[in-house]
Design a protein around this motif. Structure first.
Motif, short mmCIF file in Angstrom:
data_model
loop_
_atom_site.label_atom_id
_atom_site.label_comp_id
_atom_site.label_asym_id
_atom_site.label_seq_id
_atom_site.Cartn_x
_atom_site.Cartn_y
_atom_site.Cartn_z
N ARG A 124 0.84 -1.20 0.00
CA ARG A 124 0.00 0.00 0.00
C ARG A 124 0.88 1.25 0.00
N GLU A 125 0.24 2.39 -0.23
CA GLU A 125 0.99 3.62 -0.46
C GLU A 125 1.67 4.16 0.79
N ASP A 126 1.24 3.74 1.98
CA ASP A 126 1.91 4.22 3.19
C ASP A 126 2.96 3.23 3.70
N ASP A 127 3.30 2.23 2.89
CA ASP A 127 4.33 1.28 3.30
C ASP A 127 5.72 1.90 3.23
N VAL A 128 6.57 1.47 4.15
CA VAL A 128 8.00 1.77 4.12
C VAL A 128 8.71 0.41 4.14
N ASN A 129 9.32 0.05 3.03
CA ASN A 129 10.00 -1.24 2.93
C ASN A 129 11.47 -1.07 3.25
N LEU A 130 11.92 -1.72 4.32
CA LEU A 130 13.34 -1.70 4.68
C LEU A 130 14.01 -2.86 3.94
N VAL A 131 14.87 -2.53 2.99
CA VAL A 131 15.52 -3.54 2.15
C VAL A 131 16.78 -4.00 2.88
N VAL A 132 16.76 -5.25 3.34
CA VAL A 132 17.83 -5.79 4.17
C VAL A 132 18.81 -6.61 3.34
N SER A 133 18.29 -7.42 2.41
CA SER A 133 19.13 -8.31 1.61
C SER A 133 19.59 -7.63 0.33
N PHE A 143 9.84 -7.50 -3.17
CA PHE A 143 9.19 -6.71 -2.13
C PHE A 143 9.41 -5.21 -2.37
N ALA A 144 10.60 -4.85 -2.81
CA ALA A 144 10.86 -3.43 -3.10
C ALA A 144 10.02 -2.95 -4.27
N THR A 145 9.92 -3.75 -5.32
CA THR A 145 9.14 -3.37 -6.49
C THR A 145 7.66 -3.25 -6.14
N GLY A 146 7.15 -4.23 -5.38
CA GLY A 146 5.75 -4.16 -4.98
C GLY A 146 5.44 -2.92 -4.17
N THR A 147 6.37 -2.54 -3.28
CA THR A 147 6.18 -1.33 -2.47
C THR A 147 6.20 -0.09 -3.35
N GLY A 151 3.13 2.89 -4.37
CA GLY A 151 3.30 4.27 -3.93
C GLY A 151 4.06 4.41 -2.63
N GLY A 152 4.64 3.32 -2.13
CA GLY A 152 5.36 3.36 -0.87
C GLY A 152 6.79 3.83 -1.02
N ARG A 153 7.51 3.80 0.09
CA ARG A 153 8.87 4.33 0.16
C ARG A 153 9.85 3.21 0.47
N LEU A 154 11.06 3.31 -0.07
CA LEU A 154 12.10 2.31 0.13
C LEU A 154 13.24 2.89 0.97
N VAL A 155 13.75 2.08 1.88
CA VAL A 155 14.91 2.43 2.69
C VAL A 155 15.91 1.28 2.56
N THR A 176 7.42 -2.98 6.39
CA THR A 176 7.67 -4.29 5.81
C THR A 176 9.17 -4.56 5.71
N MET A 177 9.52 -5.84 5.83
CA MET A 177 10.91 -6.27 5.66
C MET A 177 10.90 -7.70 5.14
N PHE A 178 11.90 -8.02 4.32
CA PHE A 178 12.20 -9.40 3.98
C PHE A 178 13.58 -9.72 4.54
N VAL A 179 13.69 -10.87 5.23
CA VAL A 179 14.96 -11.27 5.84
C VAL A 179 15.17 -12.77 5.62
N VAL A 180 16.37 -13.23 5.93
CA VAL A 180 16.67 -14.65 5.95
C VAL A 180 16.98 -15.03 7.40
N PRO A 181 16.90 -16.32 7.75
CA PRO A 181 17.12 -16.70 9.14
C PRO A 181 18.43 -16.23 9.74
N THR A 182 19.48 -16.15 8.94
CA THR A 182 20.76 -15.64 9.45
C THR A 182 20.60 -14.21 9.97
N HIS A 183 19.86 -13.38 9.24
CA HIS A 183 19.60 -12.02 9.71
C HIS A 183 18.87 -12.04 11.05
N LEU A 184 17.86 -12.88 11.15
CA LEU A 184 17.07 -12.94 12.38
C LEU A 184 17.93 -13.34 13.56
#
Length: 417
Positions: A124-133, A143-147, A151-155, A176-184
């Motif tokens: 959605r347009e108020d999303d802020v996607n934190l790109v971790v990988s 996830f970045a493209t969908g955001t 209309g959302g923002r990327l960090v 929103t964030m996408f991560v892998v188990p190592t990140h967690l």
């Protein structure tokens, strides 16, 4: 520059993630031109091989080249309808890497592709996607493209650093964030030592890319807002399942049920197959033989596999048992590393583990385990004896400070054997 690129042409991108990068990906796809995201840290040999396989008309490998290409794309097209998927190159665990090609889609199919992701993840347009990988991998770019398209923002977090990521969560308030188990694992360890940020802003944290240890999964559910955490199972080639963590709690070990519009089956060898809608089909670029091996006809439509092994329960939940190329044959018995790893991860003295095979004059292959943790050989041998049949028990133990991983969190078994 941009108007001279014909539909179907490939453009190799070897730059770190940024909003202009993602806008360039969308702008190219909106014109039917295929971006090929590649790791900017490829060695010269790796780069030469990758570029030869995809035959790009343009290689973007400097900040100036990316800025020039981005500027040449009309602003409206940078947020236009993608007429296909980026041409990602698989990791090549079974040999030479393969480029996954969707082909140019018609407007209806392209719209269906966009809507499928939007409806599943609720961009959605108020999303802020934190790109971790790293952005050259398919999941973070999706996830970045969908955001962006919503209309959302990327960090962009840059190279993984738990302290830096914690600061960004506190200041940027990502949804929103996408991560892998190592990140967690690394994040939670940092938060245990220095304190966790306020996570109430997070509505979606998705993880994939590697098996998530049960204890880590439970901590994930406890730490993030209720209903916010998901696991999905997919590959560069396509997406199979999605699973809320609350479902996992009811069925530990599952990676979920088929995503909308898909049908999953398991053949008599345990290989997982997935029927996908027309907009989600693919070829391996200029590799008809490999393409034919990946697909088969079914009553529900064409189905593909990436060689994963699994089983379905009566309610359609999928459980993975490993990859065919990871198979260890010891004394004539098939041993699937994931099964052994899942058993060993339950030991309180095991933080991480990777199981692999090495040549053995007597057994054909010997089952080995590389372990990160405090458990001793005696502890693990006794533990395995209680939980694994003789052929599955590791005969060799290695103790490491950290397992070798790819940037997406997958264990590099080839570096262990």
């Amino acid at each position: 520059m941009f108007p001279d690129l014909p539909p179907g042409a490939r453009v190799a991108l070897l730059q770190p993630g940024s909003t202009p990068y993602v806008e360039t990906v969308v702008g190219l796809l909106a014109a039917g031109v295929f971006p090929v995201p590649l790791d900017p840290h490829l060695t010269a040999v790796e780069r030469e091989r990758a570029l030869a396989d995809v035959d790009p008309v343009l290689v973007v490998d400097t900040p100036e080249a990316l800025a020039s290409l981005h500027a040449s794309i009309p602003p409206a097209r940078r947020h236009g309808l993608p007429l296909g998927r980026p041409m990602h190159v698989t990791s090549g665990t079974t040999g030479r890497p393969k480029a996954v090609f969707s082909g140019v889609l018609g407007e209806d199919a392209a719209t269906a592709l966009l809507q499928e992701e939007r409806e599943l993840w609720g961009f959605r347009e108020d999303d802020v996607n934190l790109v971790v990988s790293p952005i050259h991998h398919s999941a973070p770019l999706r996830f970045a493209t969908g955001t962006l398209l919503a209309g959302g923002r990327l960090v962009f977090a840059g190279a993984f650093d738990a302290a830096r990521l914690t600061e960004l969560i506190a200041t940027e308030r990502p949804t929103t964030m996408f991560v892998v188990p190592t990140h967690l694992h690394r994040l939670l360890a940092h938060w245990d030592a220095d304190g966790a940020p306020d996570l109430s802003c997070v509505r979606l944290l998705a993880h994939a890319g590697a098996a998530c240890p049960p204890d880590l999964k439970r901590r994930l559910v406890e730490t993030f807002p209720p209903g916010s955490t998901w696991e999905f199972y997919g590959s560069t080639e396509g997406q199979f399942t999605a699973c809320r963590s609350e479902e996992w709690l009811q069925r530990p070990g599952t990676v979920g049920r088929a995503r909308p519009g898909r049908r999953i089956s398991v053949d008599d060898r345990g290989t997982v197959w997935c029927v996908v809608p027309p907009h989600a089909r693919f070829d391996y670029f200029r590799s008809p033989g490999k393409t034919a091996e990946a697909w088969r006809a079914t009553a529900e439509g064409p189905a593909f596999t990436v060689g994963d092994l699994g089983r379905l329960d009566d309610d359609g939940y999928l459980y993975l048992d490993g990859r065919r190329e990871d198979l260890v044959i010891s004394g004539g018995v098939n041993v699937y590393p994931v099964e052994v790893e899942n058993a060993l991860r339950e030991h309180p003295g095991v933080v991480d583990v990777a199981v692999y095979g090495v040549a053995d004059a007597e057994w054909g292959q010997r089952v080995c385990a590389a372990v990160v943790g405090t458990a001793s050989v005696e502890d693990l041998t006794a533990y395995a004896r209680e939980r694994l049949s003789p052929a599955k028990r590791p005969r060799t133990w290695r103790f490491l400070d950290e397992l070798p991983h790819t940037p997406t969190g997958k264990v590099l078994r080839s570096a262990l054997g």
